[in-house]
Scaffold this motif. Structure first.
Motif, short mmCIF file in Angstrom:
data_model
loop_
_atom_site.label_atom_id
_atom_site.label_comp_id
_atom_site.label_asym_id
_atom_site.label_seq_id
_atom_site.Cartn_x
_atom_site.Cartn_y
_atom_site.Cartn_z
N HIS A 1 25.00 40.20 -6.25
CA HIS A 1 25.80 39.19 -5.56
C HIS A 1 24.97 38.52 -4.47
CE1 HIS A 1 30.11 38.45 -3.78
NE2 HIS A 1 29.39 37.36 -3.80
N LEU A 2 24.76 37.20 -4.60
CA LEU A 2 24.03 36.43 -3.60
C LEU A 2 24.95 35.38 -3.00
CD1 LEU A 2 21.87 37.32 -5.91
CD2 LEU A 2 20.38 35.75 -4.71
N VAL A 3 24.90 35.25 -1.68
CA VAL A 3 25.68 34.25 -0.96
C VAL A 3 24.70 33.35 -0.23
CG1 VAL A 3 27.35 33.85 0.89
CG2 VAL A 3 27.65 35.79 -0.67
N PHE A 4 24.85 32.04 -0.42
CA PHE A 4 23.96 31.06 0.19
C PHE A 4 24.59 30.53 1.47
CE2 PHE A 4 22.54 31.51 -4.05
CZ PHE A 4 21.17 31.30 -4.00
N SER A 5 23.90 30.77 2.60
CA SER A 5 24.43 30.34 3.89
C SER A 5 23.32 30.30 4.92
CB SER A 5 25.51 31.32 4.37
OG SER A 5 25.90 31.02 5.68
N THR A 6 23.32 29.26 5.72
CA THR A 6 22.38 29.18 6.84
C THR A 6 23.03 29.66 8.13
OG1 THR A 6 23.00 26.88 7.24
CG2 THR A 6 21.08 27.27 5.81
N THR A 7 24.32 29.98 8.09
CA THR A 7 25.03 30.37 9.31
C THR A 7 25.62 31.77 9.27
OG1 THR A 7 27.10 29.39 8.49
CG2 THR A 7 25.67 27.96 9.79
N LEU A 8 25.67 32.40 8.12
CA LEU A 8 26.35 33.69 8.00
C LEU A 8 25.60 34.81 8.70
CD1 LEU A 8 28.87 34.98 6.80
CD2 LEU A 8 27.60 35.39 4.70
N GLY B 1 17.59 30.45 2.75
CA GLY B 1 16.61 29.45 2.33
C GLY B 1 17.12 28.49 1.28
N ASP B 2 16.19 27.77 0.69
CA ASP B 2 16.48 26.74 -0.30
C ASP B 2 17.11 27.35 -1.55
OD1 ASP B 2 16.43 24.51 -1.96
OD2 ASP B 2 14.27 24.64 -2.34
N PRO B 3 18.33 26.94 -1.90
CA PRO B 3 18.97 27.51 -3.10
C PRO B 3 18.23 27.18 -4.39
CG PRO B 3 20.39 25.83 -2.10
CD PRO B 3 19.22 26.01 -1.20
N VAL B 4 17.62 26.00 -4.47
CA VAL B 4 16.89 25.62 -5.68
C VAL B 4 15.70 26.56 -5.89
CG1 VAL B 4 15.52 23.79 -6.77
CG2 VAL B 4 17.67 23.22 -5.60
N GLY C 1 30.60 28.92 -7.43
CA GLY C 1 30.97 27.81 -6.55
C GLY C 1 30.61 28.16 -5.13
N GLY C 2 31.04 27.44 -4.20
CA GLY C 2 31.88 26.29 -4.32
C GLY C 2 31.15 25.01 -4.71
N GLY C 3 31.91 23.95 -4.52
CA GLY C 3 31.43 22.65 -4.90
C GLY C 3 30.16 22.23 -4.19
N ALA C 4 30.02 22.56 -2.91
CA ALA C 4 28.82 22.16 -2.16
C ALA C 4 27.57 22.83 -2.74
CB ALA C 4 28.97 22.48 -0.68
N LEU C 5 27.67 24.13 -3.04
CA LEU C 5 26.52 24.83 -3.64
C LEU C 5 26.24 24.28 -5.03
CD1 LEU C 5 24.33 26.97 -3.48
CD2 LEU C 5 26.02 28.65 -4.29
N ALA C 6 27.28 24.02 -5.80
CA ALA C 6 27.09 23.44 -7.14
C ALA C 6 26.41 22.08 -7.04
CB ALA C 6 28.42 23.33 -7.87
N GLY C 7 26.77 21.29 -6.04
CA GLY C 7 26.11 20.01 -5.83
C GLY C 7 24.65 20.17 -5.48
N ALA C 8 24.34 21.15 -4.64
CA ALA C 8 22.94 21.42 -4.26
C ALA C 8 22.12 21.90 -5.45
CB ALA C 8 22.90 22.44 -3.13
N LEU C 9 22.77 22.61 -6.37
CA LEU C 9 22.08 23.16 -7.54
C LEU C 9 22.28 22.32 -8.80
CD1 LEU C 9 22.87 26.94 -6.96
CD2 LEU C 9 20.64 25.81 -6.75
N TYR C 10 22.83 21.15 -8.65
CA TYR C 10 23.17 20.29 -9.79
C TYR C 10 22.04 20.17 -10.82
CZ TYR C 10 24.74 15.94 -12.11
OH TYR C 10 25.12 15.00 -13.02
N GLY C 11 20.84 19.94 -10.37
CA GLY C 11 19.70 19.77 -11.27
C GLY C 11 19.23 21.05 -11.93
#
Length: 195
Positions: free
Chosen positions: A93-100, A113-116, A134-144
């Motif tokens: 389980h990985l959670v992407f956050s610069t503030t957590l 760090g950089d999710p890509v 998800g959520g949508g923001a992470l999916a947007g960052a990883l879209y490519g």
């Protein structure tokens, strides 16, 4: 190589949550969860059920699709607010956050760090595919980086909410190939698209 799979529930009008970002399947949620829908998930993607649902349904199957789950901070904090620091202890389980900061659960890895770049590393590892919850923001960052979309399309519209790829996604049209589709009697469609 492992694939990054955005396996997500969406409304007919393309939203994954309401405008407030709250859990649409939680208490007071608006998302329908008919028995045939839940049975389909348990039979085909048992690893994507949180441990509480697995226990309640008597699901013990490991699952054949995913061994890793990725989520953004806002999605993760829905579980934290409910007192669940790791809804998927049966997965990496990985959670992407610069503030957590530090992880509230020993088995949950917080990635600042950089999710890509991190996804590129994960794809090179051995194992099953990687589930982007998800959520949508992470999916947007990883879209490519998304190799496959599995959309659990609900027979539901909301008119507004969090879009499939978040509110900040760049305009970048892509054509996907439909590689699988199934329907359950209650009206949900399970659509698989490959890049």
């Amino acid at each position: 190589m492992r694939k990054l799979v955005y396996y997500i529930a969406a409304t007919l009008d393309g939203f994954i949550a309401g405008p407030d970002g709250a859990d649409p399947t939680g208490p007071g949620g608006f998302w329908p969860l008919p028995a045939d829908y839940v049975q389909y998930l348990a039979a085909n993607y048992p690893e994507t059920l949180p441990f509480m649902a697995r226990e309640a349904l008597g699901v013990t199957a490991e699952g054949s699709s995913f061994d890793t789950v990725l989520e953004g901070r806002k999605s993760y904090e829905i579980g934290l607010a409910a007192g669940v620091p790791d809804a998927y202890p049966h997965l990496r389980h990985l959670v992407f956050s610069t503030t957590l900061g530090e992880s509230p659960a020993e088995a949950v890895e917080v990635v600042a760090g950089d999710p890509v770049a991190r996804v590129a590393e994960l794809k090179k590892e051995d194992g099953k595919d990687i589930w982007l919850i998800g959520g949508g923001a992470l999916a947007g960052a990883l879209y490519g980086e998304i190799d496959r979309l599995i959309v659990k399309l609900a027979p539901l519209t909301t008119g507004a909410g969090i879009p499939l790829f978040g509110r900040e996604a760049a305009f970048d049209p892509r054509v996907w190939k439909l590689t699988g589709h199934e329907a359950v009697e209650s009206g949900a469609l399970f659509l698989t698209y490959d890049r």
